[in-house]
Design a protein around this motif. Structure first.
Motif, mmCIF file in Angstrom:
data_model
loop_
_atom_site.group_PDB
_atom_site.id
_atom_site.type_symbol
_atom_site.label_atom_id
_atom_site.label_comp_id
_atom_site.label_asym_id
_atom_site.label_seq_id
_atom_site.Cartn_x
_atom_site.Cartn_y
_atom_site.Cartn_z
ATOM 1 N N ASP A 27 5.227 17.844 4.812
ATOM 2 C CA ASP A 27 5.563 17.178 3.555
ATOM 3 C C ASP A 27 4.558 16.100 3.185
ATOM 4 O O ASP A 27 4.044 15.392 4.048
ATOM 5 N N ASP A 28 4.299 15.982 1.874
ATOM 6 C CA ASP A 28 3.396 14.940 1.373
ATOM 7 C C ASP A 28 3.831 13.555 1.824
ATOM 8 O O ASP A 28 3.004 12.720 2.197
ATOM 9 N N PHE A 29 5.128 13.292 1.789
ATOM 10 C CA PHE A 29 5.637 11.968 2.109
ATOM 11 C C PHE A 29 5.561 11.694 3.606
ATOM 12 O O PHE A 29 5.320 10.556 4.022
ATOM 13 N N LYS A 30 5.749 12.734 4.426
ATOM 14 C CA LYS A 30 5.607 12.535 5.867
ATOM 15 C C LYS A 30 4.153 12.219 6.226
ATOM 16 O O LYS A 30 3.880 11.395 7.092
ATOM 17 N N LYS A 31 3.226 12.893 5.585
ATOM 18 C CA LYS A 31 1.820 12.606 5.826
ATOM 19 C C LYS A 31 1.507 11.150 5.499
ATOM 20 O O LYS A 31 0.693 10.505 6.148
ATOM 21 N N ALA A 32 2.190 10.633 4.477
ATOM 22 C CA ALA A 32 1.885 9.280 4.000
ATOM 23 C C ALA A 32 2.582 8.191 4.797
ATOM 24 O O ALA A 32 2.061 7.085 4.930
ATOM 25 N N VAL A 33 3.779 8.477 5.336
ATOM 26 C CA VAL A 33 4.619 7.413 5.888
ATOM 27 C C VAL A 33 4.721 7.439 7.406
ATOM 28 O O VAL A 33 4.667 6.407 8.066
ATOM 29 N N LEU A 34 4.880 8.623 8.023
ATOM 30 C CA LEU A 34 5.142 8.676 9.449
ATOM 31 C C LEU A 34 3.934 8.225 10.264
ATOM 32 O O LEU A 34 2.798 8.534 9.943
ATOM 33 N N ILE A 35 4.201 7.476 11.324
ATOM 34 C CA ILE A 35 3.157 6.942 12.187
ATOM 35 C C ILE A 35 3.368 7.478 13.604
ATOM 36 O O ILE A 35 4.479 7.506 14.106
ATOM 37 N N GLY A 36 2.282 7.881 14.243
ATOM 38 C CA GLY A 36 2.365 8.277 15.645
ATOM 39 C C GLY A 36 2.720 9.718 15.887
ATOM 40 O O GLY A 36 2.882 10.127 17.042
ATOM 41 N N GLU A 37 2.851 10.523 14.838
ATOM 42 C CA GLU A 37 3.161 11.933 14.995
ATOM 43 C C GLU A 37 1.958 12.757 14.542
ATOM 44 O O GLU A 37 1.480 12.613 13.425
ATOM 45 N N GLU B 40 0.829 -1.206 0.000
ATOM 46 C CA GLU B 40 0.000 0.000 0.000
ATOM 47 C C GLU B 40 0.864 1.257 0.000
ATOM 48 O O GLU B 40 0.565 2.241 -0.694
ATOM 49 N N SER B 41 1.948 1.237 0.781
ATOM 50 C CA SER B 41 2.853 2.376 0.832
ATOM 51 C C SER B 41 3.592 2.554 -0.488
ATOM 52 O O SER B 41 3.827 3.688 -0.931
ATOM 53 N N VAL B 42 3.941 1.432 -1.130
ATOM 54 C CA VAL B 42 4.612 1.505 -2.428
ATOM 55 C C VAL B 42 3.706 2.177 -3.449
ATOM 56 O O VAL B 42 4.137 3.043 -4.230
ATOM 57 N N ARG B 43 2.425 1.795 -3.461
ATOM 58 C CA ARG B 43 1.488 2.401 -4.405
ATOM 59 C C ARG B 43 1.336 3.898 -4.138
ATOM 60 O O ARG B 43 1.288 4.706 -5.075
#
Length: 311
Positions: A244-254, A173-176
Motif C-alpha cells: 500500500d502507498d500509505f504503508k510505504k509512507a508511514v511504516l518504519i522498520g518493515e 512531513e508525514s502530514v504533507r
C-alpha cells in the motif's frame, strides 16, 4: 435506546459542515449518514480504522445507479460525535442497526466492510443474519490474522505497544505526504467533496481518531473469536496484492520483503476464510494496497457489489 450523556461530546467535530449527508441521533450521539439511490437490497459501507464514510464516495456514486447506497461515520469517526473510548464491536453493530432504522433504510443489506469495518460487517451478519443479503469484505481484519504472518513480522509488531507509543501529533512531513497521497487518490472527485474531506483527514483530530483505535484492536479480535460462525450468506473477499502507498509512507522498520510476505499471508487467510463459507469467494486485486483498494480499484469493488446484487 437509552441515553448516555456522560460519554457524549455534544459539540460538532468540525466547525465546517460535512459536504454530504445529514445527522441522526442514536443513543444521544449525532451520527452522519448519507444515502442516495433507490431500491434494495441497500448497500452499506463500513469504513476501516481511520476511515470515514465519504472515503467511499467514488464507489458509492456508482452503486446509486443500481440500488440504495449508504455511507456513514460511526461513533468516534469523521463528522459524528466522539465517545470516551472506541465502542465494542457489538455496540458498533447495534448502533448501525438503529441508525439505519432511524434513517428509514430498510433491510436486507449488502454490507461492504473495509479493514476494521470488515470485522463489524461480519459480526452484523452473525448477530442479524436475516437482515444481510451479502458481504463484500475488502482487506478485512481478522482474529487469526497474526497466525498467517511470517514470524519476524509477528515479532516486530508484537514488540510495539501502541498504548505507550501513541504520538501527540503526526510529523508535519508525514502530514504533507498524507495530503499528497489523498490528493492523488481523489484527484477526479468534485472539489466540494475532495477538499473538505482531505482537510479533515490531515487534521490532528481525525489523525488521532485513527491512532486511538490501535490499543483496542486485541479486544476487538477477541470479541470476534467468541462471536460464532458466519451464517450462510454470499461472501466476496477482495485481497489487495500490492504494497500500500500509505504503508510505504508511514511504516518504519518493515522491509519490502516482509510486506510482500504479509500480502502472501493475507492471500492464504482470505482464501481459507472464503473456503469456510458455503458461498464464499476470494478475489485477488492487482494494482492496489490495503488502504487504497477502493481508490485504486473501484472497478473491482463495484464488480463485487454488482455480482452480489445479481445473486
Amino acid at each position: 435506546m437509552s441515553e448516555q450523556p456522560s460519554k457524549v461530546r455534544p459539540e460538532a467535530t468540525s466547525d465546517a459542515p460535512p459536504p454530504l449527508g445529514r445527522f441522526y441521533e442514536v443513543d444521544g450521539r449525532r451520527l452522519l449518514l448519507h444515502r442516495a439511490g433507490s431500491g434494495g437490497p441497500a448497500v452499506v459501507f463500513l469504513p476501516g480504522g481511520g476511515g470515514v464514510g465519504l472515503d467511499y464516495w467514488n464507489v458509492h456514486e456508482r452503486v446509486t445507479e443500481l440500488t440504495t447506497s449508504v455511507v456513514y461515520d460511526r461513533t468516534g469517526t469523521g463528522w459524528s460525535d466522539r465517545a470516551e473510548e472506541p465502542p465494542r464491536c457489538a455496540e458498533v453493530t447495534d448502533e448501525l442497526r438503529q441508525l439505519l432504522r432511524t434513517a428509514g433504510v430498510p433491510g436486507p443489506y449488502v454490507l461492504v466492510g473495509h479493514s476494521l469495518g470488515g470485522l463489524y460487517a461480519r459480526l452484523y451478519a452473525v448477530r442479524h443474519h436475516g437482515e444481510v443479503a451479502g458481504l463484500v469484505l475488502m482487506e478485512t481484519d481478522h482474529e487469526n490474522y497474526s497466525s498467517y504472518m511470517p514470524r519476524e513480522l509477528r515479532e516486530l509488531r508484537g514488540a510495539w505497544d501502541p498504548a505507550q507509543e501513541l504520538p501527540d501529533q503526526m510529523p508535519e512531513e508525514s502530514v504533507r505526504l498524507y495530503r499528497h497521497l489523498l490528493g492523488q487518490m481523489m484527484a477526479h472527485w468534485p472539489e466540494e467533496i475532495r477538499e473538505p474531506l482531505i482537510d479533515r483527514h490531515v487534521s490532528p483530530e481525525w489523525i488521532m481518531d485513527g491512532y486511538k483505535v490501535l490499543p483496542h484492536r486485541d479486544r476487538f479480535l477477541d470479541e470476534m473469536r467468541h462471536a460464532g460462525p458466519l451464517p450462510d450468506v454470499p461472501l466476496i473477499l477482495l485481497t489487495a496484492m500490492d504494497i500500500d502507498d500509505f504503508k510505504k509512507a508511514v511504516l518504519i522498520g518493515e522491509s519490502q520483503e516482509q510486506l510482500r510476505q504479509e500480502i502472501d499471508g493475507k492471500r492464504r487467510l482470505y482464501t481459507d476464510l472464503a473456503a469456510s463459507a458455503p458461498r464464499g469467494e476470494n478475489r485477488l486485486i492487482e494494482g492496489a494496497g490495503h488502504a487504497s483498494i477502493h481508490w485504486r480499484r473501484p472497478d473491482a469493488v463495484l464488480q463485487a457489489i454488482t455480482d452480489l446484487l445479481g445473486r
